[in-house]
Design a protein around this motif. Sequence first.
Motif, mmCIF file in Angstrom:
data_model
loop_
_atom_site.group_PDB
_atom_site.id
_atom_site.type_symbol
_atom_site.label_atom_id
_atom_site.label_comp_id
_atom_site.label_asym_id
_atom_site.label_seq_id
_atom_site.Cartn_x
_atom_site.Cartn_y
_atom_site.Cartn_z
ATOM 1 N N GLN A 197 2.120 1.804 -3.430
ATOM 2 C CA GLN A 197 1.060 2.352 -4.276
ATOM 3 C C GLN A 197 0.904 3.843 -4.052
ATOM 4 O OE1 GLN A 197 -0.743 1.439 -6.619
ATOM 5 N NE2 GLN A 197 -0.442 -0.772 -6.747
ATOM 6 N N GLN A 229 3.715 5.760 -5.551
ATOM 7 C CA GLN A 229 3.588 5.828 -6.995
ATOM 8 C C GLN A 229 2.580 6.899 -7.388
ATOM 9 O OE1 GLN A 229 6.247 4.278 -8.129
ATOM 10 N NE2 GLN A 229 5.162 3.018 -9.631
ATOM 11 N N GLN A 230 1.470 6.893 -6.644
ATOM 12 C CA GLN A 230 0.398 7.821 -6.974
ATOM 13 C C GLN A 230 0.846 9.262 -6.734
ATOM 14 O OE1 GLN A 230 -3.092 6.332 -5.291
ATOM 15 N NE2 GLN A 230 -4.463 7.455 -6.643
ATOM 16 N N THR A 269 0.839 -1.197 0.000
ATOM 17 C CA THR A 269 0.000 0.000 0.000
ATOM 18 C C THR A 269 0.874 1.247 0.000
ATOM 19 O OG1 THR A 269 -1.142 -1.292 1.664
ATOM 20 C CG2 THR A 269 -2.202 0.734 0.970
#
Lengths: 361, 298
Positions: free
Chosen positions: B287, B290-291, B284
Amino acid sequence: MKLIRFALAFSLTLSAGMAMAEEVRVYNWSDYIDEELLKKFEDETGVKLIYDVFDSNDVLETKLLAGSSGYDVVVPSASFLQRQIQAGVFQPLDQEKLPNSKNLWDLIKQRTAPYDPDNAYSVNYMWGTTGIGVNVDKVREALGDDAPIDSLELVFNPKYMEKLAACGVHFLDASAEMIPAALTYIGEDPKTQDTDIIAKTEPVLMAVRPYVTKFHSSEYINALANGDICVAFGYSGDILQARDRADEAENGVTIAYNAPKEGAVMWFDQMAIPADAPNPDAAHKFLNFMMDPENMAAASNYVYYANGNLASQEFLEEDVITDTAIYPNEETLKSLYTTIAWVPRTQRYVTRLWTKIKSGT
Amino acid sequence: MNLRRLILIAIPYLWLLLFFLIPFGIVLKISLSETAIAIPPYTPTLDLSAGWQGFTAYLSELDFDNFSFLAEDDLYWKAFLSSLTISVVSTLLTLAVGFPIAYGMANAPEEWRPSLMVLVILPFWTSFLIRVYAWMGILSQGGLLNQFLIWTGLIDTPLTILNTNTAVYIGIVYTYLPFMVLPIYATLEKLDNSLLEAAEDLGCSRIQAFWLVTAPLSRPGVIAGCFLVFIPVLGEFVIPSLLGGSGTLMIGKVLWEEFFTNRDWPVASAVAVVLLLILIIPITLFQRNQQAQREADE
């Protein structure tokens, strides 16, 4: 080495041709057969043979219990076979398709009967003992000439193990072999199901654990033969194969095997047919082929294990039949004991204990 | 138009359902049952023919005993912790080795870069298992490394490297190095050189410019590389079992033992479920990172 053999077995099965409709899938222990026999089987019966290997009963059992393993013949050890029969893994053998069973050795049939009543589900492939393999020179160097190489003292007494650690010691990664041996060492009944008694092996094994290079069930063959380790607690025939490989390589390594004088585990590897075998007919053909005295003798001559086939003994090579490490004399035979499968509660305790011992936590 | 969009969105969800949620559901189901001597070796098994009643009866037999068993036995926590330590240490080691390689590649003349790239990927052309076996040959007592060291006279007696944690670290760093090098290289290659020139014009030494410009700008690549190494290493089984010794405790091995040696599929499944939950945290985080990166780029 193993890779080469594997490739050989693989190419053998490939070259056997695609035209043959019938095929039999055999799952046996690694380094456990003379590959010539596989070819001979295909030539004689016209059945395509697919030969695959494993190196622990655990792997085999998991495949069998998951169901639809796809194998026609498997070779578990008797104590595992016993539990697998209970789980309904195997089909009873059709004795009419096995005329060669007349060659079997009653003595061995009696000893395997406690696992498989009436030998209804299985035929003995090989049997042997679990004991101590040593690199004679290195052990003498470490411990002196009076090193107790035929005694459990060598592997369970920290006094000796401490000195052997430098040259390398392998233990079997099999609680079903090591725990009974440790029980024998402390003078308890190796067949006990009592977890309180089994618990007494923990301090014994923990005391020598720091000196064990590795717990593994097949690597010691090469490691002993190459001189990488000086002691292995392992299966008789594997250690004798290591002896043979070292002799062939002429690398100055001399290996000796001894069944511990305090008593050794006698084990049996049994050929059996899974209930869901795709081709039980061909499986029976394979079993019958292997029970032929000459074929069985060829297998024993190659792998240095004793077999349960009395008629095969006349075809055995001199150095196999006369070697008491392979065919023990009457007296030793009496001191050998068999183990039975643990009940689930004990089994769980033992595996947990074994993990604890191996990881040292 | 709307239908097309729906299908497009449905595909990844279907993928997730088929290859993650359903298998996970099966594992979770097994983790709530008990072992038995049978095929398959656990009970109860779901009998669909018994209908709804059979289903509720089945549900009532499930319990969380296996999870409380995990909590009671310190082996599992020790194995999780030890896996975590090995993962963190080997990720840092891989970074320490991988960053200079990526930096060197990114600063190499442009016409060399494609061939350097191929060289990094080249080991993948051989089976991973064979490469690990090769390390066994190199690190063993009579292996190449020891022979070489004895030949040079640096040591008299062979070093014991194989079957220790050192061997495990060597194996992991070697195997996972490309996963670290490639993302870092990708960010470093995109780096605008004029930024470095500007930094130097404004009075930075080369080392200062590296820390003030290159390091922060390569951060996304470093983070991606670290996660690509850390996550698979945590559950690694092959390397510790081939190169590690009896003292190497990793959760992948414990899982294997529960499944194969103990025939305890329920406990093995419970371990797998916990491992997954632990892994979800770094995933998580990854993620999110990355976002955030993507948003920053826009």
